[in-house]
Design a protein around this motif. Structure first.
Motif, short mmCIF file in Angstrom:
data_model
loop_
_atom_site.label_atom_id
_atom_site.label_comp_id
_atom_site.label_asym_id
_atom_site.label_seq_id
_atom_site.Cartn_x
_atom_site.Cartn_y
_atom_site.Cartn_z
N SER A 78 0.83 -1.21 0.00
CA SER A 78 0.00 0.00 0.00
C SER A 78 0.86 1.26 0.00
CB SER A 78 -0.93 0.02 1.22
OG SER A 78 -1.78 -1.08 1.20
N GLU A 79 1.94 1.21 0.78
CA GLU A 79 2.86 2.35 0.85
C GLU A 79 3.48 2.63 -0.51
OE1 GLU A 79 7.29 3.25 2.62
OE2 GLU A 79 6.21 1.48 3.29
N ILE A 81 2.35 1.83 -3.47
CA ILE A 81 1.33 2.32 -4.40
C ILE A 81 1.02 3.79 -4.11
CG2 ILE A 81 -1.10 2.10 -5.05
CD1 ILE A 81 -0.72 -0.97 -4.64
N LEU A 82 0.80 4.11 -2.85
CA LEU A 82 0.47 5.48 -2.48
C LEU A 82 1.63 6.45 -2.77
CD1 LEU A 82 -1.72 7.24 -1.23
CD2 LEU A 82 -0.80 6.69 1.02
N ALA A 83 2.84 6.06 -2.39
CA ALA A 83 4.00 6.92 -2.62
C ALA A 83 4.25 7.10 -4.12
CB ALA A 83 5.24 6.34 -1.95
N SER A 85 2.12 6.64 -6.73
CA SER A 85 1.08 7.37 -7.44
C SER A 85 1.11 8.85 -7.08
CB SER A 85 -0.31 6.76 -7.16
OG SER A 85 -0.59 6.76 -5.79
N GLY A 86 1.38 9.18 -5.82
CA GLY A 86 1.52 10.58 -5.43
C GLY A 86 2.70 11.25 -6.13
N TRP A 102 6.80 14.25 -0.07
CA TRP A 102 5.65 13.35 -0.15
C TRP A 102 6.05 11.93 0.24
CZ3 TRP A 102 0.75 12.56 0.10
CH2 TRP A 102 0.20 11.37 -0.37
N ILE A 103 7.13 11.46 -0.35
CA ILE A 103 7.59 10.10 -0.05
C ILE A 103 8.02 10.00 1.42
CG2 ILE A 103 9.35 8.37 -0.58
CD1 ILE A 103 9.09 9.23 -3.52
N ILE A 106 4.89 9.53 3.53
CA ILE A 106 4.34 8.17 3.42
C ILE A 106 5.22 7.18 4.17
CG2 ILE A 106 3.71 6.32 1.84
CD1 ILE A 106 1.88 8.83 1.81
N SER A 109 4.98 7.77 7.98
CA SER A 109 3.70 7.42 8.59
C SER A 109 3.47 5.91 8.62
CB SER A 109 2.56 8.13 7.88
OG SER A 109 2.46 7.73 6.53
N HIS A 110 4.09 5.16 7.74
CA HIS A 110 3.83 3.73 7.76
C HIS A 110 4.45 3.06 8.99
CE1 HIS A 110 7.76 2.28 6.23
NE2 HIS A 110 7.31 1.07 6.47
#
Length: 123
Positions: A78-79, A81-83, A85-86, A102-103, A106, A109-110
């Motif tokens: 999930s991390e 994918i989120l990192a 795509s952002g 941004w990275i 992410i 926070s994980h």
């Protein structure tokens, strides 16, 4: 568990190497050598921790429990994918200066979620 701590040291130091390297992109001249030395130190620590991880590979790990490993994979995938795509969205909007923060957000926070998997509040 020892293996988990050694592997965490390897991962943290490898990412430190990457972040210190990334930070050198826009540094004032007087900070280049100190950050470069920090980057090199992080790389050496990553290599040594990686070696120790290999030496303790068959030691006990929290991830040996199937449920813990599955949750770990869920969070890590999930991390990514989120990192990713952002970062792509930021690049598409010509905001490349915000990709590293941004990275960092992410990735940082994980660890909140990972503390529950590893039963380690220090994460």
């Amino acid at each position: 568990m020892l293996r988990d701590y050694i592997m965490s040291a390897a991962i943290f130091s490898l990412f430190s190497f990457a972040w210190f390297g990334w930070a050198q992109e826009t540094l004032p001249t007087q900070w280049r050598w100190p950050v470069a030395l920090a980057s090199g130190s992080a790389l050496l620590l990553a290599a040594y921790s990686g070696y120790l991880s290999y030496q303790h590979w068959h030691s006990a790990s929290v991830l040996a429990a199937e449920a813990n490993y599955q949750w770990y994979l869920i969070f890590v995938i999930s991390e990514f994918i989120l990192a990713g795509s952002g970062a792509l969205l930021l690049l598409k909007k010509h905001q490349s200066a915000y990709v590293a923060p941004w990275i960092s957000l992410i990735v940082g926070s994980h660890f909140i979620a990972l503390q529950f998997i590893f039963h380690d509040p220090s994460l």
